[in-house]
Design a protein around this motif. Structure first.
Motif, PDB file in Angstrom:
ATOM      1  N   TRP A   1       0.819  -1.206   0.000  1.00 11.12           N
ATOM      2  CA  TRP A   1       0.000   0.000   0.000  1.00 11.12           C
ATOM      3  C   TRP A   1       0.857   1.263   0.000  1.00 11.12           C
ATOM      4  O   TRP A   1       0.522   2.245  -0.670  1.00 11.12           O
ATOM      5  CB  TRP A   1      -0.941   0.003   1.206  1.00 11.12           C
ATOM      6  CG  TRP A   1      -0.256   0.245   2.542  1.00 11.12           C
ATOM      7  CD1 TRP A   1       0.182  -0.695   3.411  1.00 11.12           C
ATOM      8  CD2 TRP A   1       0.074   1.519   3.116  1.00 11.12           C
ATOM      9  NE1 TRP A   1       0.779  -0.101   4.505  1.00 11.12           N
ATOM     10  CE2 TRP A   1       0.716   1.260   4.356  1.00 11.12           C
ATOM     11  CE3 TRP A   1      -0.089   2.838   2.714  1.00 11.12           C
ATOM     12  CZ2 TRP A   1       1.180   2.282   5.196  1.00 11.12           C
ATOM     13  CZ3 TRP A   1       0.374   3.859   3.554  1.00 11.12           C
ATOM     14  CH2 TRP A   1       0.998   3.572   4.772  1.00 11.12           C
TER      15      TRP A   1
ATOM     16  N   TRP B   1      -8.942   8.779  -8.388  1.00 10.58           N
ATOM     17  CA  TRP B   1      -9.518   8.447  -7.084  1.00 10.58           C
ATOM     18  C   TRP B   1      -9.589   6.930  -6.906  1.00 10.58           C
ATOM     19  O   TRP B   1      -9.250   6.393  -5.850  1.00 10.58           O
ATOM     20  CB  TRP B   1     -10.904   9.076  -7.004  1.00 10.58           C
ATOM     21  CG  TRP B   1     -11.393   9.320  -5.606  1.00 10.58           C
ATOM     22  CD1 TRP B   1     -10.655   9.366  -4.463  1.00 10.58           C
ATOM     23  CD2 TRP B   1     -12.748   9.558  -5.206  1.00 10.58           C
ATOM     24  NE1 TRP B   1     -11.449   9.633  -3.383  1.00 10.58           N
ATOM     25  CE2 TRP B   1     -12.734   9.753  -3.814  1.00 10.58           C
ATOM     26  CE3 TRP B   1     -13.943   9.644  -5.900  1.00 10.58           C
ATOM     27  CZ2 TRP B   1     -13.909  10.017  -3.097  1.00 10.58           C
ATOM     28  CZ3 TRP B   1     -15.103   9.913  -5.185  1.00 10.58           C
ATOM     29  CH2 TRP B   1     -15.082  10.095  -3.806  1.00 10.58           C
ATOM     30  N   GLU B   2     -10.037   6.246  -7.952  1.00  8.80           N
ATOM     31  CA  GLU B   2     -10.129   4.793  -7.919  1.00  8.80           C
ATOM     32  C   GLU B   2      -8.757   4.171  -7.650  1.00  8.80           C
ATOM     33  O   GLU B   2      -8.631   3.262  -6.810  1.00  8.80           O
ATOM     34  CB  GLU B   2     -10.685   4.284  -9.255  1.00  8.80           C
ATOM     35  CG  GLU B   2     -10.603   2.774  -9.465  1.00  8.80           C
ATOM     36  CD  GLU B   2     -11.612   1.997  -8.632  1.00  8.80           C
ATOM     37  OE1 GLU B   2     -11.489   0.768  -8.573  1.00  8.80           O
ATOM     38  OE2 GLU B   2     -12.526   2.626  -8.039  1.00  8.80           O
TER      39      GLU B   2
ATOM     40  N   LEU C   1      -7.748   4.571  -4.012  1.00 10.15           N
ATOM     41  CA  LEU C   1      -8.496   3.675  -3.122  1.00 10.15           C
ATOM     42  C   LEU C   1      -8.025   2.231  -3.265  1.00 10.15           C
ATOM     43  O   LEU C   1      -7.926   1.500  -2.265  1.00 10.15           O
ATOM     44  CB  LEU C   1      -9.987   3.781  -3.434  1.00 10.15           C
ATOM     45  CG  LEU C   1     -10.657   5.105  -3.060  1.00 10.15           C
ATOM     46  CD1 LEU C   1     -12.067   5.174  -3.627  1.00 10.15           C
ATOM     47  CD2 LEU C   1     -10.687   5.291  -1.543  1.00 10.15           C
TER      48      LEU C   1
ATOM     49  N   GLU D   1      -6.541  -1.030  -0.478  1.00 11.32           N
ATOM     50  CA  GLU D   1      -7.447  -2.160  -0.292  1.00 11.32           C
ATOM     51  C   GLU D   1      -6.935  -3.190   0.708  1.00 11.32           C
ATOM     52  O   GLU D   1      -7.722  -3.830   1.405  1.00 11.32           O
ATOM     53  CB  GLU D   1      -7.721  -2.840  -1.636  1.00 11.32           C
ATOM     54  CG  GLU D   1      -8.746  -2.118  -2.492  1.00 11.32           C
ATOM     55  CD  GLU D   1      -9.109  -2.895  -3.737  1.00 11.32           C
ATOM     56  OE1 GLU D   1      -8.423  -3.902  -4.037  1.00 11.32           O
ATOM     57  OE2 GLU D   1     -10.079  -2.508  -4.411  1.00 11.32           O
TER      58      GLU D   1
ATOM     59  N   ASP E   1     -11.455   1.013   6.940  1.00 11.04           N
ATOM     60  CA  ASP E   1     -12.819   1.106   6.415  1.00 11.04           C
ATOM     61  C   ASP E   1     -12.876   2.199   5.349  1.00 11.04           C
ATOM     62  O   ASP E   1     -11.925   2.956   5.152  1.00 11.04           O
ATOM     63  CB  ASP E   1     -13.819   1.377   7.539  1.00 11.04           C
ATOM     64  CG  ASP E   1     -13.528   2.662   8.312  1.00 11.04           C
ATOM     65  OD1 ASP E   1     -13.228   3.702   7.683  1.00 11.04           O
ATOM     66  OD2 ASP E   1     -13.600   2.629   9.554  1.00 11.04           O
ATOM     67  N   ASP E   2     -13.992   2.270   4.646  1.00  9.47           N
ATOM     68  CA  ASP E   2     -14.096   3.190   3.519  1.00  9.47           C
ATOM     69  C   ASP E   2     -13.934   4.647   3.944  1.00  9.47           C
ATOM     70  O   ASP E   2     -13.331   5.448   3.219  1.00  9.47           O
ATOM     71  CB  ASP E   2     -15.445   3.010   2.817  1.00  9.47           C
ATOM     72  CG  ASP E   2     -15.520   1.708   2.048  1.00  9.47           C
ATOM     73  OD1 ASP E   2     -14.447   1.161   1.715  1.00  9.47           O
ATOM     74  OD2 ASP E   2     -16.642   1.225   1.785  1.00  9.47           O
ATOM     75  N   GLY E   3     -14.464   4.996   5.104  1.00 14.33           N
ATOM     76  CA  GLY E   3     -14.327   6.373   5.582  1.00 14.33           C
ATOM     77  C   GLY E   3     -12.879   6.755   5.812  1.00 14.33           C
ATOM     78  O   GLY E   3     -12.442   7.850   5.446  1.00 14.33           O
TER      79      GLY E   3
ATOM     80  N   LYS F   1     -10.268   5.322   4.395  1.00 18.34           N
ATOM     81  CA  LYS F   1      -9.582   5.347   3.089  1.00 18.34           C
ATOM     82  C   LYS F   1      -9.786   6.698   2.404  1.00 18.34           C
ATOM     83  O   LYS F   1      -8.847   7.293   1.876  1.00 18.34           O
ATOM     84  CB  LYS F   1     -10.117   4.231   2.192  1.00 18.34           C
ATOM     85  CG  LYS F   1      -9.697   2.832   2.607  1.00 18.34           C
ATOM     86  CD  LYS F   1     -10.340   1.807   1.684  1.00 18.34           C
ATOM     87  CE  LYS F   1     -10.036   0.390   2.135  1.00 18.34           C
ATOM     88  NZ  LYS F   1     -10.752  -0.612   1.308  1.00 18.34           N
ATOM     89  N   ILE F   2     -11.016   7.183   2.413  1.00 19.87           N
ATOM     90  CA  ILE F   2     -11.288   8.478   1.789  1.00 19.87           C
ATOM     91  C   ILE F   2     -10.496   9.571   2.483  1.00 19.87           C
ATOM     92  O   ILE F   2      -9.925  10.458   1.835  1.00 19.87           O
ATOM     93  CB  ILE F   2     -12.796   8.784   1.835  1.00 19.87           C
ATOM     94  CG1 ILE F   2     -13.560   7.816   0.937  1.00 19.87           C
ATOM     95  CG2 ILE F   2     -13.075  10.221   1.405  1.00 19.87           C
ATOM     96  CD1 ILE F   2     -15.051   7.909   1.063  1.00 19.87           C
ATOM     97  N   SER F   3     -10.433   9.520   3.804  1.00 21.02           N
ATOM     98  CA  SER F   3      -9.687  10.537   4.555  1.00 21.02           C
ATOM     99  C   SER F   3      -8.205  10.510   4.199  1.00 21.02           C
ATOM    100  O   SER F   3      -7.562  11.554   4.078  1.00 21.02           O
ATOM    101  CB  SER F   3      -9.880  10.325   6.067  1.00 21.02           C
ATOM    102  OG  SER F   3     -11.218  10.559   6.447  1.00 21.02           O
TER     103      SER F   3
END
Length: 256
Positions: A103, A142-143, A146, A150, A155-157, A159-161
């Motif tokens: 990552w 963006w994809e 993210l 993976e 969690d998704d929140g 990851k966005i942060s």
């Protein structure tokens, strides 16, 4: 003629987003053979690259293309819409992600690629951020960011942060470096620029009032040349150090 406002198109989406995704119908009768949205955006990008973003206007683009200003409105509703399409063109799709990278390596490559694009199109830094990614290339970037996260277990929140934190740093650092480069070029070499800055501070900063600044000036570190991109690499590594702590903390919580 198209509505000059930045309102919604037939799909209910902003007109600029419709145009970026190819959802807008092409004018049945163009005002001049060969005029297209791609040509309009390309001319605008060329003007911005040569003269800066403030030089871009519908009239200026029309003049470069040899058409009337009114004819552009059959393809582009307003200058703000044109900005969105220019940014989309300059950004382009992200380069392929490194294979078999963890990552941290993947996110580092992602951040460096963004910075390279921005430094190649400095005018794009002057376009205000008007919302989350919504055009094809922006969504692709963006994809990819993210996807790099993976395997982290975040969690998704979270990851966005992380994506917002890293991309915000990239944009901020690129802006600062571009502005500093402009200042340096106006006053000679980087070494001369820093020497003048240090001499100015040495004359004005009273050591009794600013002892830490005085020690910094005395160390000579400000006049030592850094490797190209050193500050970016330093800042990105520290941010990713923090992300690594977050990942380990979330994994520990999950195991507890």
């Amino acid at each position: 003629m198209a509505d000059r406002g930045a309102g919604a198109g037939r799909t209910g989406l902003p007109a600029s987003i419709e145009a970026a995704w190819g959802l807008r119908e092409r004018p049945a009768k163009g005002p001049k053979p060969g005029l297209s949205l791609d040509r309009i955006v390309g001319a605008a990008v060329a003007i911005a690259a040569e003269e800066g973003l403030p030089a871009v206007s519908m009239g200026r683009v029309a003049k470069a293309l040899g058409v009337s200003t009114m004819s552009l409105y059959r393809y582009v509703a307003a200058k703000d819409e044109l900005y969105v399409l220019m940014q989309e063109a300059a950004l382009g799709p992200p380069p392929p992600a490194p294979r078999d990278a963890d990552w941290r390596e993947a996110l580092t490559a992602w951040a460096r690629a963004q910075r390279e694009v921005l430094l190649s199109h400095l005018w794009a830094l002057r376009i205000p951020v008007s919302g989350p990614p919504a055009t094809p290339n922006m969504v692709a970037w963006w994809e990819q960011g993210l996807v790099a996260l993976e395997t982290t277990g975040l969690d998704d929140g979270a990851k966005i942060s992380v994506i917002l934190l890293v991309s915000g740093f990239v944009r901020s650092e690129a802006t600062m470096m571009a502005e500093l480069d402009t200042a340096v070029r106006a006053g000679g070499t980087p070494e001369e620029f820093m020497a003048r800055h240090q001499n100015t501070l040495a004359r004005l900063a009273d050591p009794d009032r600013y002892p830490s600044v005085a020690r910094l000036l005395g160390s000579g570190v400000m006049t030592q040349p850094d490797e190209p991109g050193y500050e970016f690499a330093f800042g990105l590594e520290r941010i990713l150090d923090g992300v690594a702590v977050l990942i380990e903390g979330r994994r520990a919580d999950g195991e507890g």
